[in-house]
Design an enzyme around this catalytic site. Sequence first.
Site, PDB file in Angstrom:
ATOM      1  N   GLU A 156       4.468 -11.231 -14.885  1.00 36.76           N
ATOM      2  CA  GLU A 156       4.504 -10.345 -13.711  1.00 36.76           C
ATOM      3  C   GLU A 156       3.101 -10.259 -13.127  1.00 36.76           C
ATOM      4  O   GLU A 156       2.169 -10.916 -13.585  1.00 36.76           O
ATOM      5  CB  GLU A 156       4.957  -8.946 -14.119  1.00 36.76           C
TER       6      GLU A 156
ATOM      7  N   ASP B  13      -1.900  -1.026 -12.450  1.00 39.99           N
ATOM      8  CA  ASP B  13      -1.480  -2.001 -11.434  1.00 39.99           C
ATOM      9  C   ASP B  13      -2.328  -1.921 -10.166  1.00 39.99           C
ATOM     10  O   ASP B  13      -1.797  -1.839  -9.046  1.00 39.99           O
ATOM     11  CB  ASP B  13      -0.010  -1.790 -11.065  1.00 39.99           C
TER      12      ASP B  13
END
Length: 636
Positions: free
Chosen positions: A518, A349
């Site tokens: 996401e 991420d």
Amino acid sequence: MKKNKISILVTLFLIHATCGVFAQAYRSGPTDKDFAGYLFAYFKGNAVADEAVCFAISTDGYTYRALNENQPILDSKVISKTGGVRDPHILRGEDGKFYMVLTDMTSSKGWDSNRGLILLKSEDLVHWSHQAIDIQQRFKGQEALKRVWAPQTIYDPSVDKYMVYWSMQHGNGPDIIYYAYANKEFTDFENEPKVLFLPKNGKSCIDGDIIAKNGLFYLFYKTEGHGNGIKLAITDSLTSGKWIEQPGYKQQTNDAVEGSSVFKLNQSDKYILMYDVYGKGKYQFCTSEDLDRFKVIDHQIDMDFHPRHGTIIPISRQELLDLTSKWGKPKDMEFAFRKNPVLDGFYADPDVLYSNKTKKYYIYPTSDGFDGWGGYYFKTFSSSDLVQWKDEGVILDLKKDVAWGPRNAWAPTITEKKVKNDYKYYYYFTAAQKIGVAVADLPTGPFKDAGKPLIDFKPDGVNGGQEIDPAVFNDPKSGKSYLYWGNGYLAVAELNKDMVSIKKNTVKVLTPDKTFREGAYVVYRKGRYYFFWSEDDTRSENYRVRYGTATSPDGPITVPANNLVLQKDPAKGIYGTGHNSILQIPGKDEWYIVYHRFNYPKGIDMGDAAGFNREVCMDRLYFDDQGRVLPVVPTL
């Protein structure tokens, strides 16, 4: 008597297995989850030219290749008093530095000829400072000293110092393992040598090797002159003198052995015990999970050199690169030196930033490699060239710094804002499935949490999903700042000028289409706003990146027909490419995509665990003449 020994050992284990005497949340440099290889320090033989420190490397703990064409990496004549060195023991310190100790000896002068040892220290495994210490000259009462053999170093958490221990023989007495604490500079000892260990039978012991596990210290040692084998003693306090001696020998051969050393395999519960079968000129490797029962694995070991009495430590990918940059790359290990991933170890991420204050680039990732996405701290990495990345350490620890969300540290994002005449840094992060914000004056922190969640609610009309994966965007047209978030949906809100609160009346749902899962990210280029997001699940090999565009930072988002930006490449072994951020080189129309993927090459075979053992990569991102994002070619 045997029952008493066993019960004491079990008691010690139960007390310490859960207290974490040696457990560290993190330390300077890489931790176990991020190691990518091994360094083997050894010497070669009894000829003076072979009594020197050599290095070899491995990426799996089983196949080792010599560096520097199996020639010394240090000049024994420079670092020693005798002209030769033996028995190198190397340690990765808790402070991020490296410590090595050597026997100061050449066997050509006799086995009872030496009186000293050598202390070495390094920050990069390449450049070493050194100090030779003659025990007989350094300390009083050593007139009868005959020999000083096989020093080793261990960190003693009870005093926060590095202990050096070695065997000495005085007169006709037994060889006894002594210890002394090193000074902070690792150039001398703070105290006179004291007895660390002597078997209850009073007979000689040499070649001690201590490893810490579950709050206990395991000492492997050689019974010199009465069996010539390896035995084990255990304690919960290094200097207490209370050792529980285990029955039997630990070597798995009938041949004489010496110089045992134990190391833990990276990302594994297994340990390897190795020792020098010196009569046959070979090493034997054994594996164990409990440090009690060992199984020979010689058939799995491959070395292109013949070591004598050495030690092995874990190293990071960057350290592999540093070592091979200095002493050359083994031909059959080229795959270990690829450009991607850009960060050492398991991270995911990634959010990327260029700092106008420091003129450096920074990556802010999730600390991955924890079962079930269980990480609880955030780090940052800095670079001046996008190639070499420095671990700047932990910038936010949820357990210490975020009372409202002490778990699940995921998917951060950061922005730099000029406040009056200086810059401030606003760091948005996921904790306990809520979104918080922390503020600092430097991109490396320290960051201070605002004290409560910024996003802990679902927007109107949203029933499912999670409040995770924030992304912050400063609109160059309006000067306003926006926060995006959401798993299963995409929401946006305008941030107030304080950057630590939102205008709740601006909350809006922007979910572009059914491919959105996401990991949103927003950039501005030539009058157009680009929205990137991830499709599918991070545990899936088909996790990938799509994009859409808008004429405003709060949408609506238009989805092009061919909007796939990044996806797996099975031919290269690349899978699970997603959750990206985008970097523009300041002042240029030059763009990079920073993303995570399954770790290479093992990830594809890890099942769901691939989804929390990921690595951060970077590749070029291009636009065509019409402003469309061209598909990215992921690289190794």
